[in-house]
Design a protein around this motif. Structure first.
Motif, mmCIF file in Angstrom:
data_model
loop_
_atom_site.group_PDB
_atom_site.id
_atom_site.type_symbol
_atom_site.label_atom_id
_atom_site.label_comp_id
_atom_site.label_asym_id
_atom_site.label_seq_id
_atom_site.Cartn_x
_atom_site.Cartn_y
_atom_site.Cartn_z
ATOM 1 N N GLU A 43 0.733 -1.297 -0.216
ATOM 2 C CA GLU A 43 -0.088 -0.009 -0.044
ATOM 3 C C GLU A 43 1.002 1.329 -0.030
ATOM 4 O O GLU A 43 0.341 2.435 -0.275
ATOM 5 C CB GLU A 43 -0.921 -0.010 1.140
ATOM 6 N N ASN A 44 2.124 1.178 0.324
ATOM 7 C CA ASN A 44 2.948 2.062 0.235
ATOM 8 C C ASN A 44 3.594 2.598 -0.958
ATOM 9 O O ASN A 44 4.542 3.353 -1.423
ATOM 10 C CB ASN A 44 4.086 2.198 1.547
ATOM 11 N N VAL A 45 3.418 1.781 -1.945
ATOM 12 C CA VAL A 45 4.172 1.890 -3.437
ATOM 13 C C VAL A 45 3.175 2.364 -4.210
ATOM 14 O O VAL A 45 2.048 1.941 -4.405
ATOM 15 C CB VAL A 45 4.370 0.410 -3.896
ATOM 16 N N LYS A 46 3.327 3.485 -4.925
ATOM 17 C CA LYS A 46 2.522 3.946 -5.804
ATOM 18 C C LYS A 46 2.820 3.692 -7.384
ATOM 19 O O LYS A 46 1.973 3.361 -8.017
ATOM 20 C CB LYS A 46 2.921 5.697 -5.850
ATOM 21 N N GLU A 47 4.094 3.254 -7.414
ATOM 22 C CA GLU A 47 4.510 2.871 -8.961
ATOM 23 C C GLU A 47 5.870 2.396 -8.784
ATOM 24 O O GLU A 47 6.783 2.812 -7.974
ATOM 25 C CB GLU A 47 4.398 4.107 -9.769
ATOM 26 N N ILE A 48 6.103 1.432 -9.840
ATOM 27 C CA ILE A 48 7.392 0.960 -10.213
ATOM 28 C C ILE A 48 7.946 1.460 -11.192
ATOM 29 O O ILE A 48 7.394 1.083 -12.370
ATOM 30 C CB ILE A 48 7.610 -0.511 -9.830
ATOM 31 N N LEU A 49 9.206 2.186 -11.426
ATOM 32 C CA LEU A 49 9.518 2.732 -12.575
ATOM 33 C C LEU A 49 10.788 1.963 -12.837
ATOM 34 O O LEU A 49 11.666 1.546 -12.218
ATOM 35 C CB LEU A 49 9.884 4.291 -12.340
ATOM 36 N N ARG A 50 10.889 1.833 -14.447
ATOM 37 C CA ARG A 50 12.171 1.589 -14.736
ATOM 38 C C ARG A 50 12.661 2.559 -15.783
ATOM 39 O O ARG A 50 12.114 3.231 -16.686
ATOM 40 C CB ARG A 50 11.991 0.167 -15.509
ATOM 41 N N ASP A 51 14.210 2.651 -15.763
ATOM 42 C CA ASP A 51 15.048 3.403 -16.573
ATOM 43 C C ASP A 51 14.664 4.996 -16.573
ATOM 44 O O ASP A 51 14.612 5.582 -17.443
ATOM 45 C CB ASP A 51 14.843 2.735 -18.245
ATOM 46 N N ALA A 52 14.154 5.446 -15.562
ATOM 47 C CA ALA A 52 14.137 6.697 -15.395
ATOM 48 C C ALA A 52 15.350 7.448 -15.287
ATOM 49 O O ALA A 52 16.328 6.945 -14.588
ATOM 50 C CB ALA A 52 13.242 7.194 -14.111
ATOM 51 N N THR A 53 15.481 8.843 -15.924
ATOM 52 C CA THR A 53 16.796 9.579 -15.676
ATOM 53 C C THR A 53 16.757 10.139 -14.386
ATOM 54 O O THR A 53 15.734 10.872 -13.945
ATOM 55 C CB THR A 53 16.812 10.512 -16.782
ATOM 56 N N VAL A 54 17.838 10.264 -13.786
ATOM 57 C CA VAL A 54 18.022 10.778 -12.390
ATOM 58 C C VAL A 54 18.996 11.909 -12.492
ATOM 59 O O VAL A 54 20.096 11.739 -13.185
ATOM 60 C CB VAL A 54 18.722 9.788 -11.498
ATOM 61 N N PHE A 55 18.610 12.990 -12.274
ATOM 62 C CA PHE A 55 19.382 14.362 -12.204
ATOM 63 C C PHE A 55 19.928 14.610 -10.865
ATOM 64 O O PHE A 55 19.357 14.669 -10.258
ATOM 65 C CB PHE A 55 18.548 15.485 -12.761
ATOM 66 N N PRO A 56 21.360 14.660 -10.775
ATOM 67 C CA PRO A 56 22.119 14.651 -9.704
ATOM 68 C C PRO A 56 21.850 16.149 -9.037
ATOM 69 O O PRO A 56 21.526 17.010 -9.779
ATOM 70 C CB PRO A 56 23.863 14.574 -10.016
ATOM 71 N N LEU A 57 21.930 16.024 -7.685
ATOM 72 C CA LEU A 57 21.764 17.503 -7.191
ATOM 73 C C LEU A 57 23.106 17.758 -6.380
ATOM 74 O O LEU A 57 23.575 16.604 -5.675
ATOM 75 C CB LEU A 57 20.620 17.324 -5.997
ATOM 76 N N PRO A 58 23.476 19.034 -6.260
ATOM 77 C CA PRO A 58 24.515 19.408 -5.387
ATOM 78 C C PRO A 58 24.161 19.819 -3.781
ATOM 79 O O PRO A 58 22.787 20.010 -3.647
ATOM 80 C CB PRO A 58 24.896 20.617 -5.768
ATOM 81 N N PHE A 59 25.127 19.330 -3.031
ATOM 82 C CA PHE A 59 24.918 19.694 -1.533
ATOM 83 C C PHE A 59 23.877 18.809 -0.891
ATOM 84 O O PHE A 59 23.041 19.349 -0.080
ATOM 85 C CB PHE A 59 24.604 21.151 -1.612
ATOM 86 N N VAL A 60 23.749 17.666 -1.169
ATOM 87 C CA VAL A 60 22.821 16.729 -0.770
ATOM 88 C C VAL A 60 23.471 15.351 -0.230
ATOM 89 O O VAL A 60 24.592 15.345 -0.431
ATOM 90 C CB VAL A 60 21.689 15.959 -1.777
#
Length: 163
Positions: A43-60
């Motif tokens: 019930e805590n899962v909205k969706e399972i995604l495959r091959d989505a692009t991850v955009f890096p973030l600074p200062f995390v």
């Protein structure tokens, strides 16, 4: 006589209803991160995604891989492997959480959906207490760690806010 029979029928019916409520089974998503198996309530899962692009973030923190775009909304990519200090999976598979945090977990593979009651979870004692694990669930003879999703999200939120 008829009233007594009706009363017995009602009692048996209410006892069966109570038993069903006590044994309510939840569905758990079983997945891997590296070679380790984990579980979260489905019930805590909205969706399972495959091959989505991850955009890096600074200062995390290092366990935040960045953000991904899900239908125009940014979702923070949390890497539980890095959070726990072991080798990070290089997969592009994500569990999008069904809450308001706009978060998702990077995982290696989805293994199964498993039906179990709350009583099937072996909760950790206070001495064994883990920051990110609620306990274990026996799935096909193997112990699977049950993640404390909210604890992980709270940690990420505090550390990002402090940065």
């Amino acid at each position: 006589m008829a009233e007594e029979i009706l009363s017995r029928i009602k009692n048996v019916k209410s006892e069966k209803t109570e038993e069903k409520q006590k044994e309510k089974k939840d569905i758990w998503l079983i997945f891997t991160i590296g070679e380790k198996r984990f579980a979260i309530p489905a019930e805590n899962v909205k969706e399972i995604l495959r091959d989505a692009t991850v955009f890096p973030l600074p200062f995390v923190p290092p366990y935040v891989d960045g953000v991904l775009n899900r239908y125009g909304d940014p979702y923070v990519v949390i890497n539980p492997a890095t959070l726990e200090g072991y080798e990070s999976p290089q997969s592009m598979l994500f569990i999008v959480l069904n809450d308001e945090s706009h978060s998702c977990f990077r995982i290696t593979d989805v293994k199964d959906f498993f039906s179990a009651t709350e009583n099937d979870i072996v909760h950790f004692s206070e001495a064994e207490m883990s920051e990110f694990y609620e306990g274990t669930l026996n799935v096909d003879g193997q112990e699977v760690f049950v993640l404390k999703i909210q604890a992980i999200i709270e940690k990420v939120g505090k550390e990002i806010a402090a940065a």
